[in-house]
Design an enzyme around this catalytic site. Structure first.
Site, short mmCIF file in Angstrom:
data_model
loop_
_atom_site.label_atom_id
_atom_site.label_comp_id
_atom_site.label_asym_id
_atom_site.label_seq_id
_atom_site.Cartn_x
_atom_site.Cartn_y
_atom_site.Cartn_z
N LYS A 56 0.74 -1.36 0.15
CA LYS A 56 -0.03 0.04 -0.11
C LYS A 56 0.73 1.23 0.05
CE LYS A 56 -3.85 -2.25 2.15
NZ LYS A 56 -4.63 -2.35 3.41
N GLN A 100 -4.72 -1.62 9.74
CA GLN A 100 -4.50 -2.93 9.36
C GLN A 100 -4.96 -4.02 10.28
OE1 GLN A 100 -3.84 -3.11 5.86
NE2 GLN A 100 -4.02 -5.15 5.77
N ASP A 123 -11.19 2.88 4.71
CA ASP A 123 -11.50 1.42 4.68
C ASP A 123 -12.97 1.33 4.47
OD1 ASP A 123 -9.42 -0.44 4.46
OD2 ASP A 123 -9.01 -0.31 6.79
N1 L34 Z 1 -7.87 -2.46 7.56
N2 L34 Z 1 -7.24 -4.48 6.86
C1 L34 Z 1 -7.71 -3.45 6.72
N3 L34 Z 1 -8.25 -2.94 5.46
C2 L34 Z 1 -8.05 -3.87 4.37
O1 L34 Z 1 -8.27 -3.72 3.12
C3 L34 Z 1 -7.32 -5.04 4.75
N4 L34 Z 1 -7.23 -6.01 3.62
C4 L34 Z 1 -7.35 -7.56 4.01
C5 L34 Z 1 -6.72 -7.90 5.26
N5 L34 Z 1 -6.73 -6.73 6.36
C6 L34 Z 1 -7.13 -5.67 5.91
C7 L34 Z 1 -6.04 -5.93 2.83
O2 L34 Z 1 -5.63 -5.00 2.59
C8 L34 Z 1 -6.58 -8.31 2.84
N6 L34 Z 1 -5.99 -7.09 2.13
C9 L34 Z 1 -4.92 -7.55 1.00
C10 L34 Z 1 -4.29 -6.18 0.41
C11 L34 Z 1 -3.56 -6.60 -0.62
C12 L34 Z 1 -3.25 -7.78 -1.05
C13 L34 Z 1 -4.13 -8.92 -0.48
C14 L34 Z 1 -4.92 -8.57 0.61
C15 L34 Z 1 -2.41 -8.09 -2.12
O3 L34 Z 1 -1.71 -7.17 -2.48
N7 L34 Z 1 -2.30 -9.13 -2.72
C16 L34 Z 1 -1.08 -9.50 -3.73
C17 L34 Z 1 -0.23 -10.36 -3.37
C18 L34 Z 1 0.69 -9.91 -2.21
C19 L34 Z 1 1.39 -10.99 -1.52
O4 L34 Z 1 2.39 -11.43 -2.10
O5 L34 Z 1 1.20 -11.68 -0.43
C20 L34 Z 1 -2.07 -10.40 -5.03
O6 L34 Z 1 -1.50 -10.08 -6.03
O7 L34 Z 1 -3.04 -10.80 -4.51
#
Ligand code: L34
Length: 301
Positions: A56, A100, A123
């Site tokens: 982020k 988070q 959020d």
């Molecule tokens: N407060 N908590 C708050 N807000 C959120 O919106 C989240 N979430 C979830 C968990 N807790 C939170 C996220 O940001 C899940 N989440 C999230 C954010 C980013 C990615 C996945 C979940 C992401 O970037 N995924 C990448 C891979 C990242 C890796 O290598 O692990 C993808 O390509 O899916």
């Protein structure tokens, strides 16, 4: 029906959105405003949370937002965390911030989320924003469901009149997804079935879905047998599964058995590279919106 589903490329779409947000920042700055600022509070050192928050912050840098990560110990008191939230509420240099999740067990998550100023709640988790969302009023939408809507819209997937089945009723994904897709809006106007751990006939519900959203957090739960030929399959799951052959020691697994489902679906999201990047794009969009609320004359050109 289909030899192989087309890929809903969240990574590419998110990059397109970042480009648009970057244009907004450039215009705002040209008009004499400071750039948008997003703050993330990260409590403890959960590996996945570290990764998401770092991504982020990287996104913010790319679009020209200021950002800051406030790191707090896993043992921080609820009092102290509340103090940090209040100071961000009061800081006019911060447009939006997130706490988070998950938080350590000794902290009352609800108490923290309810203490965030709804106008800075990028959020979309505060009850004021959830309530507005339910009423169809404009508000900050939770990033994951908003990202999925954006993905469907930009890809031209029709939702109106379709049967959407959402598996999982979490406050951050399943529940808001079901509400948003049933709203009288575009995208929306779907007939939505929200399935969960107590659902009877879950298989039959899934098999009748035109659009299936898997958000239960169980790797590979959705196999070919749950998917109607030609359905659109959205995989929200992202679980770290131990894998000794990887340097990291794990691999990411979605809730959908991609190899089995891709041959029958019309569209499918990969994991990684599907919903995750769109979640982050949703957060940027909300932060831009918070900035625009603060500087209402920005972006008139
Ligand atoms: N407060 N908590 C708050 N807000 C959120 O919106 C989240 N979430 C979830 C968990 N807790 C939170 C996220 O940001 C899940 N989440 C999230 C954010 C980013 C990615 C996945 C979940 C992401 O970037 N995924 C990448 C891979 C990242 C890796 O290598 O692990 C993808 O390509 O899916």
């Amino acid at each position: 029906m289909n030899d192989q589903a087309q890929i809903l490329d969240g990574k590419a779409l998110a990059s397109e959105i970042r480009e648009e947000v970057r244009g907004y920042v450039e215009r705002a700055v040209r008009q004499g405003h400071r750039p948008p600022k997003l703050v993330a509070i990260l409590v403890g050192n959960d590996g996945a949370s570290e990764t998401y928050v770092a991504a982020k912050a990287q996104d913010c840098a790319e679009v020209g937002f200021d950002s800051e990560v406030i790191r707090l110990s896993a043992h921080v008191s609820e009092q102290e965390l509340l103090r940090v939230v209040r100071s961000l509420n009061e800081n006019p240099g911060v447009d939006g911030f997130i706490v988070q999740l998950p938080l350590p067990a000794h902290i009352d998550e609800q108490k923290i989320l309810f203490s965030i100023d709804p106008d800075k709640d990028v959020d979309g988790f505060h009850p004021v924003n959830v309530g507005k969302m339910c009423l169809g009023l404009s508000s900050f939408l939770p990033a994951t469901p908003a990202g999925i809507l954006e993905m469907l819209e930009r890809t031209g997937v029709e939702t109106e009149g379709k049967h959407v089945v959402v598996i999982g009723r979490s406050n951050i994904v399943g529940r808001p997804m079901s509400i948003l897709l049933s709203r009288n809006a575009r995208p929306g106007n779907a007939t939505v079935t929200l399935c969960h751990s107590r659902s009877v006939h879950l298989r039959a519900h899934c098999q009748s879905a035109d659009i299936l959203v898997a958000a239960l957090g169980r790797p590979g739960f959705v196999g070919r047998d749950l998917v109607k030929p030609g359905a659109v399959v959205i995989d929200v799951g992202i679980t770290r599964v131990a894998d000794a052959s990887r340097k990291s020691g794990f691999r990411l697994s979605g809730d959908v058995d991609f190899e089995a489902v891709a041959p029958v679906a019309s569209w499918i999201t990969p994991v990684p590279g599907g919903v995750g990047p769109m979640t982050r794009a949703g957060l940027l969009t909300n932060t831009r919106r918070a900035h625009q609320m603060r500087f209402p004359n920005t972006d008139l050109e």
